[in-house]
Design an enzyme around this catalytic site. Sequence first.
Site, mmCIF file in Angstrom:
data_model
loop_
_atom_site.group_PDB
_atom_site.id
_atom_site.type_symbol
_atom_site.label_atom_id
_atom_site.label_comp_id
_atom_site.label_asym_id
_atom_site.label_seq_id
_atom_site.Cartn_x
_atom_site.Cartn_y
_atom_site.Cartn_z
ATOM 1 N N CYS A 103 -5.940 88.513 71.044
ATOM 2 C CA CYS A 103 -7.025 88.668 70.085
ATOM 3 C C CYS A 103 -6.366 88.927 68.741
ATOM 4 O O CYS A 103 -5.872 90.030 68.499
ATOM 5 C CB CYS A 103 -7.947 89.826 70.473
ATOM 6 S SG CYS A 103 -9.245 90.114 69.250
ATOM 7 N N CYS B 121 -8.652 91.479 66.388
ATOM 8 C CA CYS B 121 -8.833 92.909 66.711
ATOM 9 C C CYS B 121 -8.224 93.191 68.077
ATOM 10 O O CYS B 121 -7.016 93.077 68.226
ATOM 11 C CB CYS B 121 -10.295 93.323 66.597
ATOM 12 S SG CYS B 121 -11.472 92.241 67.433
ATOM 13 N N SER B 122 -9.033 93.535 69.067
ATOM 14 C CA SER B 122 -8.483 93.900 70.373
ATOM 15 C C SER B 122 -9.494 93.622 71.481
ATOM 16 O O SER B 122 -9.606 94.388 72.426
ATOM 17 C CB SER B 122 -8.103 95.383 70.380
ATOM 18 O OG SER B 122 -9.217 96.165 69.981
ATOM 19 N N CYS B 123 -10.232 92.507 71.360
ATOM 20 C CA CYS B 123 -11.249 92.153 72.353
ATOM 21 C C CYS B 123 -10.620 92.082 73.747
ATOM 22 O O CYS B 123 -9.587 91.438 73.928
ATOM 23 C CB CYS B 123 -11.865 90.807 72.010
ATOM 24 S SG CYS B 123 -12.775 90.841 70.450
#
Lengths: 244, 207
Positions: free
Chosen positions: B110, B113-115
Amino acid sequence: MKLQHTLGGLEGLDPVQPEFRVFVEPWEERIFGIHTAMMALSPQLNLPQTSSTFSTVWTWADLRKGAEAMNPFDYFKYRYYEKWLGGISGYFVANGYITQAEIDARTDEYLADPAKPLPSGGTPDVDDRIHTYLMDGDSPWHQWADKPRFAVGDIVLVGDPPTVEHTRLPGYLRNKVGVVETVYDDAFSYLCSTGPDGIGPAMPVYCVKFDPQHLWPGNAEPGFSIYADLFDAYLRPVVDRAAA
Amino acid sequence: MTDRFAYPQDREARNAARVRALEALLIEKGVITDQTVDKVMQTFATEMGPFNGAKLVARAWIDDVFKALLVTDTMAAVAQLGLPTGAAGAEGEHMRAVANTPQVHNLIICTLCSCYPWPVLGLPPYWYKDPSFRARAAREPRAVLKEFGLEVDPAKEIRTWDSSAQIRWFVVPERPDGTQGMSEDDLAKLVTPEAMMGVAVALPQAA
């Protein structure tokens, strides 16, 4: 365009850190739990009212806007949950739930006496709603009667809309050409309107395949492909390219 | 000129005190309860976590029909396995699995972000959130995987999937050699979060 929007492909970085822990300091769990509670108690969700005094919207988009608004040097400086702590504390102050003076004074108290217990309080309906949110989620799916603009195999040009405070369009894909790999069923909304960036209302979403040699000519590894999920608003028919 | 990369000496103590101050104030102001954070963490320890993903992968290894469904209609496969309710909950309402084969290795990233697919993988480990990983995996996945100790055969194609919309992705690793006859529960123990994101492969059978 901010550095945070265009991390993909950035050169000159360090080796990766294979740190397999989710939390590297015990306090990080606490801010994660607070964030999750805020999302679950956010009033736009169709969930039962509770006794919680939380009355303003908080979604992933708000957390992401905070991270995207950071000075890029700070973005690299602070650890993941440090960024959350800064953004979430600032939100509670900005929205009048607490004052800066209160949190500063209380921080000094806990710094002086880390073992000082937390206060008691609250009723179970609050935690029940949070659990319901985690179990049910908050699906962005919507029915969509129209035919999607693109089909599997179509060549598409990725747009380059202005990023105001938030985008879901990675910088490294802007103005690049890819091939539609999947047309997802129906449509997806986003958590908020991103203004001129173009997402928010329900629209089709596609998985698009890109050739890394096209994204970073002569500067990408051979033998791989990169795919990204992209909202309809971010894509143009490839004929636009010739006309541009 | 300020030193932008200087940290206060008491960095962690100050962070810990600040988050405790915030939690205390939020309890006092009636935003959350004194149980909220512990209950959230309990949910991730028992109902939403990599133990769910490992069960999906183990079933896929022993049942080709299920494996085909897992990659073509991931949510239908998740529903079929009878996992806890939260297995299609927050951050996993719409998931898509991709299967490794002798010809293809998949890697999930990702870059924005940090999905991460919470219901089947729990919360993202630090490596997944590392800006260096997120930046470099997009352009030089083999070099990055090597730093994790995973050498991908140059003849194998790597597919990197950037989670930039609301689909949450995970990988079905290949079944390791020497696992014939193992029970489904024992097979699930070979599946790590790293294997289900593509920075590792499933562990070989413990000796």
